[in-house]
Each structure stands twice: as structure tokens, then as C-alpha cells.
Write a protein that holds these residues in place. Structure first.
Motif, PDB file in Angstrom:
ATOM      1  N   LYS A   1       0.823  -1.212   0.000  1.00 55.66           N
ATOM      2  CA  LYS A   1       0.000   0.000   0.000  1.00 55.66           C
ATOM      3  C   LYS A   1       0.856   1.261   0.000  1.00 55.66           C
ATOM      4  O   LYS A   1       0.649   2.181  -0.786  1.00 55.66           O
ATOM      5  N   SER A   2       1.829   1.277   0.927  1.00 57.00           N
ATOM      6  CA  SER A   2       2.663   2.480   1.041  1.00 57.00           C
ATOM      7  C   SER A   2       3.548   2.637  -0.197  1.00 57.00           C
ATOM      8  O   SER A   2       3.740   3.755  -0.694  1.00 57.00           O
ATOM      9  N   THR A   3       4.062   1.525  -0.704  1.00 62.02           N
ATOM     10  CA  THR A   3       4.891   1.588  -1.914  1.00 62.02           C
ATOM     11  C   THR A   3       4.077   2.149  -3.077  1.00 62.02           C
ATOM     12  O   THR A   3       4.563   2.964  -3.858  1.00 62.02           O
TER      13      THR A   3
ATOM     14  N   SER B   1       5.519   7.780   2.577  1.00 63.53           N
ATOM     15  CA  SER B   1       5.103   6.823   3.597  1.00 63.53           C
ATOM     16  C   SER B   1       6.176   5.747   3.730  1.00 63.53           C
ATOM     17  O   SER B   1       6.730   5.291   2.737  1.00 63.53           O
ATOM     18  N   VAL B   2       6.452   5.353   4.964  1.00 63.74           N
ATOM     19  CA  VAL B   2       7.545   4.405   5.182  1.00 63.74           C
ATOM     20  C   VAL B   2       7.176   3.016   4.663  1.00 63.74           C
ATOM     21  O   VAL B   2       6.075   2.520   4.889  1.00 63.74           O
ATOM     22  N   VAL B   3       8.119   2.424   3.943  1.00 63.50           N
ATOM     23  CA  VAL B   3       7.949   1.087   3.358  1.00 63.50           C
ATOM     24  C   VAL B   3       8.940   0.159   4.039  1.00 63.50           C
ATOM     25  O   VAL B   3      10.099   0.506   4.223  1.00 63.50           O
TER      26      VAL B   3
ATOM     27  N   THR C   1       3.900  -2.098   9.145  1.00 67.21           N
ATOM     28  CA  THR C   1       4.753  -0.922   9.112  1.00 67.21           C
ATOM     29  C   THR C   1       3.922   0.338   9.354  1.00 67.21           C
ATOM     30  O   THR C   1       4.279   1.184  10.171  1.00 67.21           O
ATOM     31  N   THR C   2       2.827   0.450   8.630  1.00 64.88           N
ATOM     32  CA  THR C   2       1.990   1.651   8.737  1.00 64.88           C
ATOM     33  C   THR C   2       0.981   1.475   9.875  1.00 64.88           C
ATOM     34  O   THR C   2       0.314   0.436   9.952  1.00 64.88           O
ATOM     35  N   ARG C   3       0.904   2.484  10.748  1.00 68.39           N
ATOM     36  CA  ARG C   3      -0.028   2.380  11.885  1.00 68.39           C
ATOM     37  C   ARG C   3      -1.102   3.461  11.870  1.00 68.39           C
ATOM     38  O   ARG C   3      -2.051   3.390  12.635  1.00 68.39           O
TER      39      ARG C   3
ATOM     40  N   ILE D   1      -5.108   8.226   0.778  1.00 62.68           N
ATOM     41  CA  ILE D   1      -4.974   7.907   2.193  1.00 62.68           C
ATOM     42  C   ILE D   1      -4.381   6.505   2.289  1.00 62.68           C
ATOM     43  O   ILE D   1      -5.052   5.522   1.960  1.00 62.68           O
ATOM     44  N   ASP D   2      -3.127   6.454   2.703  1.00 69.01           N
ATOM     45  CA  ASP D   2      -2.472   5.170   2.960  1.00 69.01           C
ATOM     46  C   ASP D   2      -2.934   4.720   4.345  1.00 69.01           C
ATOM     47  O   ASP D   2      -3.049   5.536   5.263  1.00 69.01           O
ATOM     48  N   THR D   3      -3.221   3.432   4.490  1.00 71.05           N
ATOM     49  CA  THR D   3      -3.776   2.953   5.767  1.00 71.05           C
ATOM     50  C   THR D   3      -2.970   1.760   6.291  1.00 71.05           C
ATOM     51  O   THR D   3      -2.228   1.141   5.539  1.00 71.05           O
TER      52      THR D   3
HETATM   53 MG   LIG Z   1       2.350   0.624   4.788  1.00 71.39          MG
END
Ligand SMILES: [Mg+2]
Ligand SMILES: Nc1nc2c(ncn2[C@@H]2O[C@H](COP(=O)(O)OP(=O)(O)OP(=O)(O)O)[C@@H](O)[C@H]2O)c(=O)[nH]1
Length: 310
Positions: free
Chosen positions: A27-29, A40-42, A48-50, A67-69
Motif C-alpha cells: 500500500k505504502s509503496t 510513507s515508510v515502506v 509498518t503503517t499504523r 490515504i495510505d492505511t
Molecule cells: Mg504501509
């Protein structure tokens, strides 16, 4: 089909696109690839994502607020319940829902179903697009049968195969998303990249270095709190951060012999922070224990929100 905003008429399109799926789906990538910026951190590790993280893409006639989740998972801790609430609230504001699945996973159809069942009715009534990610890892011959199987089992407005990591077919995905955006004025100035403060990303970057450096429970047990983030001049930022863990034994590991491990984390984090902020960074790190914080509702609510306003 109307693909993209019509340049000649000057009609603008703008809307929110929520990116959701299982942990590690990319998702973040994918959001970073669409933004053309590593916001966003990958990380290879799951969870990873909170928080929900906005990334704003503005082109001539459209603005997408991605919106990255966090990844969808069966919650075991208060932290997970918070993460799920972040996903649910980003569905509410979404104009388009972008589900993403790892096409090279053992059973992508089951992964799609897990997420669809988890949110059920929350997903109804909005355009739903599927990004079939990590196609670079999938033998070519498998793509069509997989797409066919997914189309038979689920209702998606579009299914788009991509490789977020390689940026393959992401332009096509962008066009599809724009086609589903409502007409409307932009929400943000054209050069805005996110609505989260730099301080939030500073904490994420520090946590990322810990995710990469350690295994087992430590990555999941770390919370980074920025005590102070101050611009000392237009070239220098001072950052003082607390690395909070759940147990004394974890604290000892993070500090390491004679503080060597913490020094390494600090050096790696400082380098990435300087790159992200475009400034010199003076970084001070401290390690603290807050027993079982992941299951402490008031700690989770208070600190996740304090770190991540909006
Ligand atoms: Mg993520
Ligand atoms: N080969 C390949 N790897 C990918 C692709 N997209 C993402 N990855 C890798 O998959 C891992 C997870 O990526 P993330 O973007 O952090 O995944 P996420 O869905 O945001 O994960 P959580 O935040 O933990 O839910 C990383 O190691 C990425 O480099 C892709 O298209 N191809």
C-alpha cells in the motif's frame, strides 16, 4: 469511458482515494509510486503503517488525496484496534476505494475475501478499484487466469495489474482513479504533499530504522515519540525522540553494548531525516520502557493521536 479530467473544458476533479489491503501488500509503496515521492515508510516487515497518512497528488486538472492505511488484520491489541479505526474512518471520507492485493501471495483471492468480509457494508456504494500488485513477481502466464478468477468472484469497477515497486502500469491506475473522481475544486494548495506535520514523518523514519535493524517482537513493540522538533535555523533541525518499548530486555537490546546499537540507529535515522527534511539534523535518542503499552488503551489513543494530528 471518460479517462481523466477534460483539459479543454477546464473542469477540475478532486477527491479522496483510500488505499487498503492486507499487511505488506504494498500500500505504502503504491502511494509513494503514484506521488513520485517516498512519503510513507515502506518496510519488509508487516504492520509498518499504523496511521492513516495522506499523500496529495496534484496535476493540471485533478487532485487526488491518497490515504495510505494500516494493513487489515484481526486485532489482538489496543494498538491494532486503533489501526482498524484509522482504516474505517478513512473509508468514510473516501470518494474512491482502492483495494490492493499481493498477486504473488499464496492465495490472493482469499486475501481479497478476508478484507472484503472484514469491512463488509463499509465498502458499499463507492467505486471500488483493485490494484493487483507485485506483478513483477508473478509469471506472466498466471496473470490472466488470476484476473479472471477475481472478476468472477468479486465486484470491482476495475482491476489493474501493477508493480508498485517498479512503477509499472501505475500511470494506467492513476487514469482509472481520476475517471472515478467527482468534479470539484482542489482541497489543498497545488504544492501541498501531505497534511501530516514533518514531526510525524520524523517519528516514522526513526521507527523504520528499528524495524529494519531488529527481528521478533521488537519491531512491533516500538513506539517513537518526538519530544522536541525545532528549527534551530533554516539549515538545522533539532530532534529529540524517545524510543518507547514494552520490556526492560528490549531496552537493553536497543541500546546495545556500550550504546553501540542505539548509535547505529541514530546514525541511520539522521541520514534519512536529513534527506527527507533537506536540512542538517541534530538528533538525540532516548530509550524508555512503558510496560505492555500496545494493550494500554489510554496510552495508544493519547500517543498515536498526539504524534499524528489530523
Ligand atoms: Mg504501509
Ligand atoms: N517485488 C515487489 N515488491 C513490492 C512491490 N510493492 C511493494 N513491495 C515490497 O513489499 C514490502 C511491503 O511494502 P509496503 O509498501 O511497506 O507494504 P504495506 O502494504 O504498506 O505494508 P503495511 O504498512 O505493513 O501494512 C516491501 O518490502 C516492498 O518493497 C512490488 O510491486 N513488487
Amino acid at each position: 469511458m471518460d479517462e481523466g479530467a477534460d483539459k479543454s473544458s477546464g473542469v477540475r476533479k478532486a477527491g479522496y482515494v483510500t488505499v487498503f489491503g492486507k499487511p505488506n501488500a504494498g500500500k505504502s509503496t503504491l502511494m509513494n509510486a503514484l506521488l513520485n515521492f517516498n512519503l510513507s515508510v515502506v518496510n519488509r516487515k508487516v504492520q509498518t503503517t499504523r496511521n492513516r497518512i495522506s499523500g496529495i497528488l496534484t496535476e493540471d486538472n485533478f487532485q487526488i488525496v491518497f490515504i495510505d492505511t494500516p494493513g487489515v488484520l484481526t486485532p489482538k491489541y489496543e494498538l491494532h484496534r486503533y489501526m482498524i479505526s484509522e482504516i474505517a474512518s478513512s473509508f468514510e471520507e473516501a470518494d474512491v476505494l482502492l483495494q490492493i492485493v499481493d498477486a504473488a501471495a499464496k492465495d490472493p483471492v482469499e486475501d481479497i475475501r478476508f478484507v472484503r468480509d472484514f469491512f463488509g457494508e463499509n465498502l458499499a456504494g463507492k467505486p471500488l478499484v483493485l490494484a493487483l500488485n507485485k506483478c513483477d513477481l508473478l509469471p506472466r502466464a498466471n496473470l490472466l487466469p488470476l484476473t479472471g478468477k477475481i472478476a468472477d468472484e468479486f465486484k470491482f469497477n476495475e482491476i489493474v495489474p501493477v508493480s508498485a515497486a517498479k512503477g509499472e502500469n501505475t500511470d494506467r491506475l492513476k487514469k482509472v482513479l481520476v475517471s472515478f473522481l467527482p468534479d470539484g475544486e482542489f482541497f489543498y494548495e497545488e504544492d501541498t504533499l501531505t497534511d501530516k506535520p514533518e514531526k510525524f514523518f520524523a517519528a516514522e523514519i526513526i521507527r523504520d530504522k528499528i524495524l529494519s535493524q531488529y527481528h521478533d517482537e521488537i519491531p512491533y513493540s516500538v513506539f517513537v515519540h518526538i519530544q522536541e522538533f525545532s528549527e534551530r535555523s533554516d539549515k538545522l533541525v533539532y530532534i529529540n525522540a524517545e524510543i518507547i518499548v514494552e520490556r526492560e530486555s528490549q531496552k537493553a537490546v536497543i541500546i546495545g553494548k556500550r550504546g553501540d546499537s542505539l548509535k547505529k540507529t541514530g546514525a541511520l535515522a539522521r541520514k534519512s531525516l536529513e534527506h527527507f527534511l533537506g536540512k542538517k539534523v541534530y538528533l538525540e535518542l532516548f530509550v524508555k520502557v512503558r510496560k505492555g503499552w500496545r494493550n494500554n488503551k489510554s496510552f495508544v489513543r493519547e500517543n498515536m493521536l498526539r504524534n499524528s494530528p489530523s
